[in-house]
Design an enzyme around this catalytic site. Structure first.
Site, short mmCIF file in Angstrom:
data_model
loop_
_atom_site.label_atom_id
_atom_site.label_comp_id
_atom_site.label_asym_id
_atom_site.label_seq_id
_atom_site.Cartn_x
_atom_site.Cartn_y
_atom_site.Cartn_z
N HIS A 238 0.86 -1.20 0.00
CA HIS A 238 0.00 0.00 0.00
C HIS A 238 0.89 1.24 0.00
O HIS A 238 1.50 1.57 1.01
CB HIS A 238 -0.91 0.02 1.24
CG HIS A 238 -1.90 1.14 1.23
ND1 HIS A 238 -3.24 0.95 1.51
CD2 HIS A 238 -1.77 2.46 0.98
CE1 HIS A 238 -3.87 2.11 1.43
NE2 HIS A 238 -2.99 3.05 1.12
N HIS B 187 1.58 5.42 -1.70
CA HIS B 187 1.24 6.60 -2.51
C HIS B 187 2.53 7.21 -3.04
O HIS B 187 3.39 7.61 -2.25
CB HIS B 187 0.51 7.64 -1.66
CG HIS B 187 -0.79 7.14 -1.12
ND1 HIS B 187 -1.98 7.28 -1.80
CD2 HIS B 187 -1.07 6.45 0.01
CE1 HIS B 187 -2.96 6.70 -1.09
NE2 HIS B 187 -2.43 6.19 0.01
N LYS C 154 -9.13 -0.06 -6.07
CA LYS C 154 -9.18 0.58 -4.76
C LYS C 154 -10.53 1.26 -4.53
O LYS C 154 -11.00 2.01 -5.38
CB LYS C 154 -8.06 1.63 -4.65
CG LYS C 154 -8.03 2.40 -3.34
CD LYS C 154 -7.62 1.53 -2.16
CE LYS C 154 -7.75 2.24 -0.82
NZ LYS C 154 -6.68 3.18 -0.53
N HIS D 4 -10.55 1.26 1.60
CA HIS D 4 -10.35 2.25 2.65
C HIS D 4 -11.54 2.08 3.59
O HIS D 4 -12.67 2.42 3.24
CB HIS D 4 -10.29 3.67 2.07
CG HIS D 4 -10.04 4.70 3.12
ND1 HIS D 4 -8.83 5.35 3.26
CD2 HIS D 4 -10.82 5.16 4.13
CE1 HIS D 4 -8.88 6.17 4.30
NE2 HIS D 4 -10.08 6.08 4.83
N HIS E 210 -4.78 -0.54 5.75
CA HIS E 210 -4.30 0.24 6.91
C HIS E 210 -5.23 0.16 8.13
O HIS E 210 -5.83 1.14 8.54
CB HIS E 210 -4.04 1.71 6.54
CG HIS E 210 -5.07 2.35 5.64
ND1 HIS E 210 -6.42 2.32 5.88
CD2 HIS E 210 -4.92 3.05 4.49
CE1 HIS E 210 -7.03 2.97 4.92
NE2 HIS E 210 -6.15 3.43 4.07
N ASP F 214 1.34 2.69 3.47
CA ASP F 214 0.50 3.87 3.26
C ASP F 214 1.34 5.15 3.35
O ASP F 214 0.84 6.20 3.75
CB ASP F 214 -0.67 3.92 4.26
CG ASP F 214 -1.78 4.89 3.81
OD1 ASP F 214 -1.81 5.23 2.62
OD2 ASP F 214 -2.59 5.29 4.65
#
Ligand code: DOR
Ligand code: ZN
Length: 351
Positions: A18, A20, A104, A141, A179, A254
């Site tokens: 995970h 970004h 996602k 999420h 997460h 994350d």
């Protein structure tokens, strides 16, 4: 007597399930920081505009590969951003692309760049049906964002209202609860039916910090993320889950860089930048829990097994040696403040 603490640890090279990376000039910082220790990473699609087509994901992947250090072998695994309108036909294209790993789900309005997210899960059923048929994982999420639900309760409510019914309706759909931040989430995942296709990523910041670290003695915007840090008893439950050896739990940082001005603001945005020290910090946590012998499975085996991908063959070595994290890094034309900025970390990548 406790066994002596190791000072070196050689493990299979890990993956980040995970991540970004952002886009444009930011990739020059974000990609090398992750490529330094992770071989593969699931790259989140919450760009502006979001990555909603396989063609857009292919182009984004090309930009990431161009920013990867030569010889790093870094492999971005791309994701599609689920919207109310994402058509089942796009899932057919996704399943045909070996580098496209998952879809996602952001509930609209829950977090950074989630405005185009799902407004009502029922809207996406035809697409989820196709994903289930083709075995394309859904990464969730896990928060609701109704005003009347307290921000500290949003994950637990999500599990009751959205996740539990969803896995009943789509029992063959691989689902990752991303997460996780609560005891409820850890228990839900660990307690799901033996044949349930469910996993969960655990970030290093949710293993290291609880909400008082963020809020006592002054607000620390660089510890603000979503789902928000919870009370310490939840952190303890996450530490127990991560070090349990249960293959449903695996590493997902994350890591989410933002320019410093967007964080240190009257309305600061969510995201903690852990990539420059992520694996080292997981080692710190596992060391504190006297579970270093379980780090490799959590970091390098469980995620690959869940996704049905081969485990990495190369290895990486960690040494128990202190080093200091930089105060900030360049980030496009701006700067980003990493977790533990200017502070000491007790494990280091060798070489
Ligand atoms: O803290 C977070 N930051 N949580 C998210 O869900 C999104 C992420 C980001 O993209 O900045
Ligand atoms: Zn994320």
């Amino acid at each position: 007597m406790a066994p002596p603490r190791p000072i070196r640890l050689r493990i299979t090279r890990p993956d980040d399930w995970h991540l970004h990376l952002r886009d444009g000039a930011a990739l020059a910082t974000s990609v090398p920081h992750s490529a330094r220790c992770f071989r593969r990473a699931i790259v989140m699609p919450n760009l502006q505009p979001p990555v909603t087509t396989v063609a857009a994901a292919a182009a984004y992947r090309g930009r990431i590969l161009a920013a990867a250090p030569a010889g790093s072998g870094f492999e971005p695994l791309m994701t599609l951003y689920l919207t109310d309108e994402l058509p089942p036909a796009e899932i057919d294209r996704a399943a045909a692309a070996p580098w496209l790993a998952a879809v996602k789900y952001y509930p609209a309005g829950t977090t950074t760049n989630s405005e185009s997210g799902v407004t009502a899960i029922e809207e996406t059923y035809p697409t989820l049906e196709r994903m289930q048929q083709l075995g394309v994982p859904l990464l969730m999420h896990g928060e609701v964002n109704r005003d009347e639900i307290d921000i500290f309760d949003r994950e637990a409510v999500f599990i009751d209202e959205i996740l539990a019914p969803l896995i009943k309706r789509f029992p063959e759909l691989p689902v990752v609860l991303e997460h996780i931040t609560t005891r409820e989430a850890a228990e839900f995942v660990a307690g799901a039916d033996v044949d349930a296709k469910i996993g969960a990523t655990i970030t290093v910041h949710h293993l290291l910090y609880h909400r008082s670290h963020m809020l006592a003695g002054g607000i620390r915007p660089h510890l603000y993320c979503l789902p928000i840090l919870k009370r310490d008893s939840h952190r303890a439950a996450l530490r127990a889950a991560a070090t349990s050896g249960n293959p449903r739990f695996f590493l997902g940082t994350d890591s989410a860089p933002h320019p410093v001005g967007d964080k240190e603001s009257a309305c600061g945005c969510a995201g903690i930048y852990t990539a420059p020290a992520a694996l080292e910090l997981y080692a710190e946590v596992f060391d504190e829990e006297q579970a270093l012998d379980r780090l490799e499975a959590f970091a390098s085996f469980h995620g690959a097994d869940f996704y049905g991908m081969a485990r990495n063959e190369s290895r990486i070595e960690l040494v128990r040696e202190s080093w200091e994290v930089l105060e900030c890094y360049a980030f496009g034309g701006e700067t980003v403040i990493p977790v533990r900025a200017g502070e000491t970390i007790r494990w280091k990548i060798a070489g």
